[in-house]
Design a protein around this motif. Structure first.
Motif, PDB file in Angstrom:
ATOM      1  N   LEU A  44      -6.442 -13.280  12.352  1.00  0.00           N
ATOM      2  CA  LEU A  44      -5.249 -13.880  12.268  1.00  0.00           C
ATOM      3  C   LEU A  44      -4.457 -13.856  13.868  1.00  0.00           C
ATOM      4  O   LEU A  44      -3.694 -14.771  14.235  1.00  0.00           O
ATOM      5  N   ASN A  45      -4.841 -12.850  14.742  1.00  0.00           N
ATOM      6  CA  ASN A  45      -4.314 -12.775  16.065  1.00  0.00           C
ATOM      7  C   ASN A  45      -2.734 -12.894  15.901  1.00  0.00           C
ATOM      8  O   ASN A  45      -2.166 -13.792  16.610  1.00  0.00           O
ATOM      9  N   PRO A  46      -2.298 -12.168  15.061  1.00  0.00           N
ATOM     10  CA  PRO A  46      -0.824 -12.179  14.783  1.00  0.00           C
ATOM     11  C   PRO A  46       0.023 -11.904  16.131  1.00  0.00           C
ATOM     12  O   PRO A  46      -0.294 -10.848  16.802  1.00  0.00           O
ATOM     13  N   GLU A  47       1.094 -12.326  15.854  1.00  0.00           N
ATOM     14  CA  GLU A  47       2.330 -12.021  16.973  1.00  0.00           C
ATOM     15  C   GLU A  47       2.788 -10.557  16.538  1.00  0.00           C
ATOM     16  O   GLU A  47       3.183  -9.990  17.421  1.00  0.00           O
ATOM     17  N   VAL A  48       3.003 -10.305  15.130  1.00  0.00           N
ATOM     18  CA  VAL A  48       3.587  -8.966  14.701  1.00  0.00           C
ATOM     19  C   VAL A  48       2.487  -8.711  13.897  1.00  0.00           C
ATOM     20  O   VAL A  48       1.975  -9.425  12.805  1.00  0.00           O
ATOM     21  N   PHE A  49       2.073  -7.427  13.647  1.00  0.00           N
ATOM     22  CA  PHE A  49       1.008  -6.679  13.063  1.00  0.00           C
ATOM     23  C   PHE A  49       1.380  -5.357  12.942  1.00  0.00           C
ATOM     24  O   PHE A  49       1.320  -4.361  13.803  1.00  0.00           O
ATOM     25  N   HIS A  50       2.041  -5.277  11.568  1.00  0.00           N
ATOM     26  CA  HIS A  50       2.725  -3.753  11.206  1.00  0.00           C
ATOM     27  C   HIS A  50       2.260  -3.301  10.052  1.00  0.00           C
ATOM     28  O   HIS A  50       1.614  -3.932   9.328  1.00  0.00           O
ATOM     29  N   ILE A  51       2.588  -2.029   9.755  1.00  0.00           N
ATOM     30  CA  ILE A  51       2.182  -1.498   8.424  1.00  0.00           C
ATOM     31  C   ILE A  51       3.581  -1.010   7.825  1.00  0.00           C
ATOM     32  O   ILE A  51       4.637  -1.163   8.154  1.00  0.00           O
ATOM     33  N   ASP A  52       3.480  -0.366   6.969  1.00  0.00           N
ATOM     34  CA  ASP A  52       4.661   0.373   6.249  1.00  0.00           C
ATOM     35  C   ASP A  52       4.434   1.793   5.913  1.00  0.00           C
ATOM     36  O   ASP A  52       4.477   2.952   6.534  1.00  0.00           O
ATOM     37  N   ASN A  53       3.902   1.987   4.632  1.00  0.00           N
ATOM     38  CA  ASN A  53       3.774   3.688   3.907  1.00  0.00           C
ATOM     39  C   ASN A  53       2.539   4.287   4.572  1.00  0.00           C
ATOM     40  O   ASN A  53       1.586   3.872   4.639  1.00  0.00           O
ATOM     41  N   GLY A  54       2.888   5.737   4.718  1.00  0.00           N
ATOM     42  CA  GLY A  54       1.905   6.549   4.827  1.00  0.00           C
ATOM     43  C   GLY A  54       2.105   7.932   3.984  1.00  0.00           C
ATOM     44  O   GLY A  54       3.426   8.213   3.945  1.00  0.00           O
ATOM     45  N   ASN A  55       1.213   8.399   3.655  1.00  0.00           N
ATOM     46  CA  ASN A  55       1.480   9.931   3.019  1.00  0.00           C
ATOM     47  C   ASN A  55       1.428  11.086   4.074  1.00  0.00           C
ATOM     48  O   ASN A  55       0.187  11.341   4.554  1.00  0.00           O
ATOM     49  N   PRO A  56       2.317  11.770   4.470  1.00  0.00           N
ATOM     50  CA  PRO A  56       2.423  12.607   5.459  1.00  0.00           C
ATOM     51  C   PRO A  56       1.702  13.979   4.902  1.00  0.00           C
ATOM     52  O   PRO A  56       1.041  14.639   5.905  1.00  0.00           O
ATOM     53  N   ILE A  57       1.401  14.280   3.698  1.00  0.00           N
ATOM     54  CA  ILE A  57       0.679  15.357   2.945  1.00  0.00           C
ATOM     55  C   ILE A  57      -0.734  15.173   3.343  1.00  0.00           C
ATOM     56  O   ILE A  57      -1.575  15.599   3.706  1.00  0.00           O
ATOM     57  N   PHE A  58      -1.298  13.820   3.015  1.00  0.00           N
ATOM     58  CA  PHE A  58      -2.628  13.436   2.997  1.00  0.00           C
ATOM     59  C   PHE A  58      -2.796  13.310   4.609  1.00  0.00           C
ATOM     60  O   PHE A  58      -4.170  13.960   5.112  1.00  0.00           O
ATOM     61  N   SER A 116       0.802  -1.115   0.070  1.00  0.00           N
ATOM     62  CA  SER A 116       0.037  -0.148  -0.028  1.00  0.00           C
ATOM     63  C   SER A 116       0.949   1.351   0.011  1.00  0.00           C
ATOM     64  O   SER A 116       1.826   1.434   0.794  1.00  0.00           O
ATOM     65  N   ALA A 117       0.481   2.178  -0.932  1.00  0.00           N
ATOM     66  CA  ALA A 117       1.433   3.282  -0.698  1.00  0.00           C
ATOM     67  C   ALA A 117       1.068   4.197   0.195  1.00  0.00           C
ATOM     68  O   ALA A 117       1.832   5.163   0.569  1.00  0.00           O
ATOM     69  N   ASN A 118      -0.328   4.188   0.664  1.00  0.00           N
ATOM     70  CA  ASN A 118      -0.454   5.054   1.879  1.00  0.00           C
ATOM     71  C   ASN A 118      -1.645   4.193   2.536  1.00  0.00           C
ATOM     72  O   ASN A 118      -2.948   4.371   2.212  1.00  0.00           O
ATOM     73  N   VAL A 119      -1.443   3.452   3.659  1.00  0.00           N
ATOM     74  CA  VAL A 119      -2.402   2.865   4.309  1.00  0.00           C
ATOM     75  C   VAL A 119      -3.285   3.852   4.963  1.00  0.00           C
ATOM     76  O   VAL A 119      -4.530   3.131   5.039  1.00  0.00           O
ATOM     77  N   THR A 120      -3.008   4.885   5.296  1.00  0.00           N
ATOM     78  CA  THR A 120      -4.114   5.779   5.784  1.00  0.00           C
ATOM     79  C   THR A 120      -5.280   6.251   4.963  1.00  0.00           C
ATOM     80  O   THR A 120      -6.295   6.804   5.078  1.00  0.00           O
ATOM     81  N   ALA A 121      -4.956   5.750   3.621  1.00  0.00           N
ATOM     82  CA  ALA A 121      -6.020   6.206   2.760  1.00  0.00           C
ATOM     83  C   ALA A 121      -6.760   4.936   2.178  1.00  0.00           C
ATOM     84  O   ALA A 121      -7.354   4.882   1.299  1.00  0.00           O
ATOM     85  N   TYR A 122      -6.691   3.836   3.000  1.00  0.00           N
ATOM     86  CA  TYR A 122      -7.639   2.804   2.599  1.00  0.00           C
ATOM     87  C   TYR A 122      -8.981   3.073   2.931  1.00  0.00           C
ATOM     88  O   TYR A 122      -9.406   3.562   3.644  1.00  0.00           O
ATOM     89  N   GLY A 123      -9.855   2.650   1.746  1.00  0.00           N
ATOM     90  CA  GLY A 123     -11.249   3.037   1.690  1.00  0.00           C
ATOM     91  C   GLY A 123     -11.445   4.646   1.211  1.00  0.00           C
ATOM     92  O   GLY A 123     -12.658   4.888   1.094  1.00  0.00           O
ATOM     93  N   TYR A 124     -10.424   5.292   0.686  1.00  0.00           N
ATOM     94  CA  TYR A 124     -10.465   6.668   0.238  1.00  0.00           C
ATOM     95  C   TYR A 124     -11.314   6.939  -1.039  1.00  0.00           C
ATOM     96  O   TYR A 124     -10.999   6.170  -1.844  1.00  0.00           O
ATOM     97  N   ASP A 125     -12.131   7.518  -1.110  1.00  0.00           N
ATOM     98  CA  ASP A 125     -12.900   8.249  -1.997  1.00  0.00           C
ATOM     99  C   ASP A 125     -12.047   9.238  -2.864  1.00  0.00           C
ATOM    100  O   ASP A 125     -12.418  10.378  -2.365  1.00  0.00           O
ATOM    101  N   ARG A 126     -11.474   8.858  -3.968  1.00  0.00           N
ATOM    102  CA  ARG A 126     -10.667   9.859  -4.694  1.00  0.00           C
ATOM    103  C   ARG A 126     -11.206  10.980  -5.425  1.00  0.00           C
ATOM    104  O   ARG A 126     -10.856  11.962  -5.444  1.00  0.00           O
ATOM    105  N   GLU A 127     -12.409  10.594  -5.829  1.00  0.00           N
ATOM    106  CA  GLU A 127     -13.524  11.580  -6.464  1.00  0.00           C
ATOM    107  C   GLU A 127     -13.709  12.750  -5.505  1.00  0.00           C
ATOM    108  O   GLU A 127     -13.806  13.946  -5.935  1.00  0.00           O
ATOM    109  N   LYS A 128     -14.064  12.236  -4.214  1.00  0.00           N
ATOM    110  CA  LYS A 128     -14.711  13.201  -3.237  1.00  0.00           C
ATOM    111  C   LYS A 128     -13.776  13.721  -2.301  1.00  0.00           C
ATOM    112  O   LYS A 128     -13.962  14.645  -1.615  1.00  0.00           O
ATOM    113  N   ASP A 129     -12.560  13.166  -2.625  1.00  0.00           N
ATOM    114  CA  ASP A 129     -11.310  13.604  -1.691  1.00  0.00           C
ATOM    115  C   ASP A 129     -11.788  13.243  -0.120  1.00  0.00           C
ATOM    116  O   ASP A 129     -11.639  14.096   0.666  1.00  0.00           O
ATOM    117  N   GLN A 130     -12.229  11.880  -0.012  1.00  0.00           N
ATOM    118  CA  GLN A 130     -12.816  11.800   1.346  1.00  0.00           C
ATOM    119  C   GLN A 130     -12.178  10.453   1.992  1.00  0.00           C
ATOM    120  O   GLN A 130     -12.406   9.323   1.446  1.00  0.00           O
TER     121      GLN A 130
END
Length: 542
Positions: free
Chosen positions: A259-273, A228-242
């Motif tokens: 999954l009840n994972p022992e490790v559950f991490h993320i990677d990318n987020g867009n600081p401008i978003f 994911s290029a930006n985890v915080t944008a999951y579900g983002y409506d690009r047309e409405k900028d929402q």
């Protein structure tokens, strides 16, 4: 029918497949073959090297070589395949249908600071850029269904190769939740995310849930939302900028429950978003911190603080917005477990872009110092040189000549000042790093890392062959020194005692001569109250 799938590893802006990571792409390839009733034997390129299996695949119907780097990196868990190694495999195995697939088809380079060159693998029967091209090559109708409708099936089936990974079960599943970039005003000059994946699209939750259940069934213990290029944008409506905080909450809640994972991490987020959608982003980051595991990093593609470089390369946003995003993540994510924050930002800086001058290094260092002085914490800084790929806007621009000596001085300055202070803030003395997996030995030291996003390197004078909980006792610029949790003062050897700051050879000798200790009062009388307090702080027992 059978296919031999050789994982030469990938590193893309939004996907990593070098061990201990296993990429979503290689799992999808396996799933495509399984969907056609073709069995898959999975090998990593490191296994090929170690066992000398270069000419071992003539009995297979298909030989698939997967790999390629579009971002430069330094790797300890494995070494990505070189072009010559792919050529060797193609040359020494005549009978199978030979397929090369992955980012390497878009261009080849193993280092930053250079243009990726086109490949010409004459012995290959097919050069395929992505998994849908492979599906099409194998006769699957890719036009009647949408991208994720197809990929959901392949991912679910491909989960079955996990137990074949040589690092299993100590591997991290790189997981796909979205593809493409959410920007609406074109893309950065060097962007391969938009080149390879197009416009932003979120994966449907039903497909995610099905794959999670399949991963659970084969024993997956660690997962990262890295595709994911930006985890915080999951579900983002690009047309409405929402943005969609509810979708993110459900995504993380479902993953944790299934999954009840022992490790559950993320990677990318867009600081401008994050900065431009502050209220929504705060809710989203709160959801991440609710369900993730400790030591997580959200990677910010800052690339440069230099406004000239940002403008010439169409890098969105301002330095004020970047610092605001760093502040938001610090305020929400700096919740400590065992002394370590749950979520902190990381910063990626990229050099060799148009507009880069010696002043760029000064601007970047000044902003990093400002972040430090404002008592904001960065988990890690990646300093890279750009890779140039054909069909990106950057490939048509003139690149500056890098001032190598200025670049190396700048890197050294960052490592010795910013990195050293940040690592002390992230991993204070007494912090506990869980399940450090041994990787290599150097002299009397054993080095290892926990599973996770940008896991910290831990060195210890205590030899260990299995995962072990470690307590931080000292810091380097990019690593820490540790001792096993609940080390016993009455049994620690001389080297381990000497590694504890403040002990030294003289005190270590005294400890050996006066053992066994019955109480901490005995320790205090011998070593003093300060050393006694330190030993308790780092979890030493008697």
């Amino acid at each position: 029918m059978k296919a031999a799938l050789i994982d030469g590893y990938i590193d893309e802006p939004a996907a990593l497949g070098v061990p201990p990571y296993i990429s979503q792409r290689v799992r999808a390839i396996a799933g495509i073959f399984y969907s056609r009733g073709i069995d898959v034997d999975y090998f990593t390129i490191d296994t090929i090297r170690e066992k000398g299996l270069w000419d071992s695949f003539d009995t297979y119907d298909y030989l698939v070589l997967h790999g390629g780097l579009t971002t430069p990196g330094h790797y300890t868990g494995g070494t990505p395949a070189s072009l010559s190694e792919f050529e060797k495999l193609l040359l020494l195995n005549d009978n199978p249908t030979k397929i090369v697939e992955g980012p390497i088809v878009a261009g080849y380079s193993l280092k930053g600071g250079r243009k990726a060159r086109e490949i010409s693998l004459e012995k290959a029967d097919a050069l395929l850029r992505n998994e849908l091209d492979l599906a099409d090559f194998l006769g699957i109708d890719i036009n009647s269904r949408g991208y994720y409708e197809l990929m959901n099936e392949f991912y679910k089936l491909g989960a079955g190769i996990l137990p074949q990974h040589p690092g299993y079960p100590n591997i991290i599943v790189e997981f796909d939740i979205s593809s493409g970039c959410e920007r609406r005003d074109n893309f950065c000059s060097f962007c391969t995310e938009s080149l390879l994946y197009g416009n932003f699209k979120s994966r449907d939750l039903a497909g995610i849930v099905d794959e999670l259940k399949a991963l659970k069934a084969v024993g997956a213990k660690a997962i990262r939302f890295g595709r994911s290029a930006n985890v915080t944008a999951y579900g983002y409506d690009r047309e409405k900028d929402q943005p969609d905080p509810e979708a993110v909450e459900l995504l993380f809640q479902s993953t944790s429950a299934i999954l009840n994972p022992e490790v559950f991490h993320i990677d990318n987020g867009n600081p401008i978003f994050i900065a431009r959608h502050r209220k929504h982003s705060e809710k989203i980051i709160e959801s991440i911190v609710k369900y993730n595991t400790v030591g997580d990093t959200i990677s910010f593609g800052v690339e440069s603080f230099d406004p000239v470089v940002r403008r010439l390369n169409n890098i969105d946003g301002t330095t004020d917005e970047i610092i605001e995003a760093i502040k938001i993540v610090n305020e929400i994510g700096n919740v400590r477990i065992d002394g370590i924050p749950k979520l902190l930002p990381g910063i990626n800086l990229l050099y060799g872009l148009p507009g880069t001058t010696k002043e760029t290094f000064e601007i970047d260092f000044s902003l990093l110092k400002e972040i430090l002085e404002r008592d904001l914490i960065i988990r890690r800084l990646n300093i890279r040189q750009v890779m140039v790929f054909g069909n990106t806007p950057l490939s048509k621009l003139e690149l500056p000549k890098m001032n190598r000596s200025a670049f190396e001085r700048y890197k050294k300055n960052v490592r010795n000042t910013i990195d050293k202070e940040m690592i002390q803030k992230v991993f204070p003395i007494g912090a506990i790093i869980r399940r450090v997996i041994p990787e290599f030995k150097r002299g009397a030291l054993t080095f290892g890392r926990p599973l996770g996003t940008y896991p910290i390197l831990v060195g210890s004078y205590a030899p260990f062959d299995e995962p072990m909980d470690m307590v931080v006792i000292a810091h380097g610029a990019r690593s820490v020194t540790g001792i096993p949790l609940k080390s016993n003062l009455n049994s620690m050897d001389m080297k381990l005692l000497e590694s504890i700051p403040g002990i030294g050879r003289h005190r270590a000798t005294n400890i050996l001569l006066h053992r066994p200790f019955v109480s901490w009062e005995d320790v205090k009388r011998l070593l003093g109250e300060d050393i006694c307090t330190l030993l308790k702080k780092i979890g030493v027992v008697i």
